[in-house]
Motif scaffolding. Structure first.
Motif, PDB file in Angstrom:
ATOM      1  N   ARG A   1       3.715   1.493  -1.899  1.00  0.00           N
ATOM      2  CA  ARG A   1       4.618   1.420  -3.047  1.00  0.00           C
ATOM      3  C   ARG A   1       4.664   2.721  -3.842  1.00  0.00           C
ATOM      4  O   ARG A   1       5.755   3.231  -4.161  1.00  0.00           O
ATOM      5  CB  ARG A   1       4.195   0.253  -3.946  1.00  0.00           C
ATOM      6  N   ASN A   2       3.519   3.280  -4.198  1.00  0.00           N
ATOM      7  CA  ASN A   2       3.513   4.503  -5.017  1.00  0.00           C
ATOM      8  C   ASN A   2       4.163   5.680  -4.290  1.00  0.00           C
ATOM      9  O   ASN A   2       4.980   6.417  -4.867  1.00  0.00           O
ATOM     10  CB  ASN A   2       2.078   4.860  -5.421  1.00  0.00           C
TER      11      ASN A   2
ATOM     12  N   GLN B   1       0.811  -1.216   0.000  1.00  0.00           N
ATOM     13  CA  GLN B   1       0.000   0.000   0.000  1.00  0.00           C
ATOM     14  C   GLN B   1       0.846   1.268   0.000  1.00  0.00           C
ATOM     15  O   GLN B   1       0.345   2.367  -0.267  1.00  0.00           O
ATOM     16  CB  GLN B   1      -0.963   0.014   1.191  1.00  0.00           C
TER      17      GLN B   1
ATOM     18  N   GLU C   1       7.944   5.157  -4.151  1.00  0.00           N
ATOM     19  CA  GLU C   1       8.626   5.423  -5.419  1.00  0.00           C
ATOM     20  C   GLU C   1       8.865   6.917  -5.604  1.00  0.00           C
ATOM     21  O   GLU C   1       9.933   7.327  -6.068  1.00  0.00           O
ATOM     22  CB  GLU C   1       7.806   4.863  -6.581  1.00  0.00           C
ATOM     23  N   ARG C   2       7.877   7.737  -5.234  1.00  0.00           N
ATOM     24  CA  ARG C   2       8.066   9.192  -5.313  1.00  0.00           C
ATOM     25  C   ARG C   2       9.148   9.644  -4.350  1.00  0.00           C
ATOM     26  O   ARG C   2       9.989  10.496  -4.677  1.00  0.00           O
ATOM     27  CB  ARG C   2       6.746   9.914  -5.017  1.00  0.00           C
TER      28      ARG C   2
END
Length: 345
Positions: free
Chosen positions: A34-35, A32, A38-39
């Motif tokens: 991950r996004n 949950q 990555e940023r």
């Protein structure tokens, strides 16, 4: 402002040790997150970190590094007059970790051994303290053991590492230059609130809470004010570098490499650009190792320019900055020093 010139001190060598275990800030985070992770990685530039095994301490890594460096230098253990540990990860609240390491490394009982409680800025301070002892003429050879065990499985910034540096008395050695500073008014910027005598650990500190980002927090964990750290670092480091170069009467072009504490990519790139430095003169270990506290400068030397430095001559400007708040800058010429390859333990 403490600006100091030390004579008769030779930088004899340095080696670094990290744990075997590698954590990816993207692959090893909860799905949950991950996004968002990555940023974050794109901004801070840290893709992988090293984390100690459950049984490992900072001193275990430092022991392995010290054993290799002593062997590489072919130093006799009874010749080592001083052992200084610069860390905020002691084995125990007492006794001093340095005294334990004196026995573990089988050094003489006449060895001076003590701890210095510093983190990100600690490398320049440690070099100065041991260097000043050697420059006085009473100490001939000494070791600085620096680093921390500060990595967490979820935290994306910090990594574990230890490094050992050897200094020795040499009347022919080029001078070392130092500029050391502190600002305790910012002590809450990077802080571990609970567990000391000011706020002893209590049952209430075992109860975590969820912050605005959905992360669980605890008073026994590090509190870090990111914007304040960014402002502090980018404001104090560039002028500190310029002032030290002026003090040493050294043109910026005469420095072969600039080595900064590996905080995060945004901070380090801002510092580099403010100083107008070419990227190839400012090596970075952030991507593969993260923020390794006081060991970050020597780790960067070992992993990025160790082969170029090993047995060669180079002028290095090093600047550590962070918890305290404190910052230390030094200009050191290395000639013929040994830089063994990275150790994994």
């Amino acid at each position: 402002m403490a600006q100091v010139k030390l004579q008769n001190v030779r930088y004899a060598g340095m080696t670094t040790c990290v744990p075997h275990r590698v954590l990816s800030n993207i692959r090893d985070c909860p799905p949950q997150m991950r996004n968002a992770r990555e940023r974050l990685v794109r901004n801070i530039g840290i893709e992988e970190r090293r984390i100690c095994a459950s049984w490992q301490t900072f001193s275990d890594l430092a022991f392995d590094a010290a054993e290799q460096l002593i062997t590489t230098l072919n130093w006799q253990r009874d010749e080592i007059d001083a052992l200084i540990i610069v860390s905020q990860s002691p084995d125990y609240l007492l006794p001093s970790t340095a005294i334990i390491m004196q026995d573990r490394l089988k050094l003489s009982q006449s060895t001076i051994a003590f701890d210095i409680n510093l983190g990100c800025s600690g490398y320049a301070f440690g070099l100065h303290v041991l260097g000043a002892m050697i420059a006085s003429g009473g100490i001939k050879k000494g070791l600085i053991l620096i680093g921390d065990r500060s990595a967490g499985v979820i935290d994306p910034l910090f990594s574990d590492a230890a490094s050992v540096t050897a200094l020795e008395y040499d009347p022919a050695a080029p001078p070392m230059y130092f500029d050391l500073n502190s600002d305790g008014s910012g002590h809450r910027t990077i802080m571990l609130p609970a567990g000391g005598h000011r706020e002893p650990f209590g049952i209430q500190h075992a109860l975590p809470w969820k912050d605005s980002d959905g992360m669980w927090r605890s008073p026994t964990e590090l509190c870090l004010d990111g914007p304040a750290v960014l402002s502090f670092s980018t404001q104090v480091v560039p002028p500190a570098v310029r002032k030290l170069l002026e003090f040493a009467d050294c043109p910026i072009a005469d420095v072969d490499y600039f080595l900064f504490h590996q905080a995060n990519r945004m901070i380090n790139e801002t510092i580099r650009k403010k100083l107008g430095l070419e990227a190839d003169k400012v090596p970075s270990s952030l991507r593969d190792f993260g923020n390794t506290s006081g060991a970050s400068i020597p780790l960067t030397m070992t992993t990025r320019i160790g082969e170029q430095l090993d047995g060669q001559s180079a002028r290095l400007l090093m600047c550590g900055f962070g918890v305290g708040l404190s910052w230390g800058t030094c200009l050191v010429d290395v000639a013929g020093a040994v830089f063994p390859a990275l150790i994994e333990s």
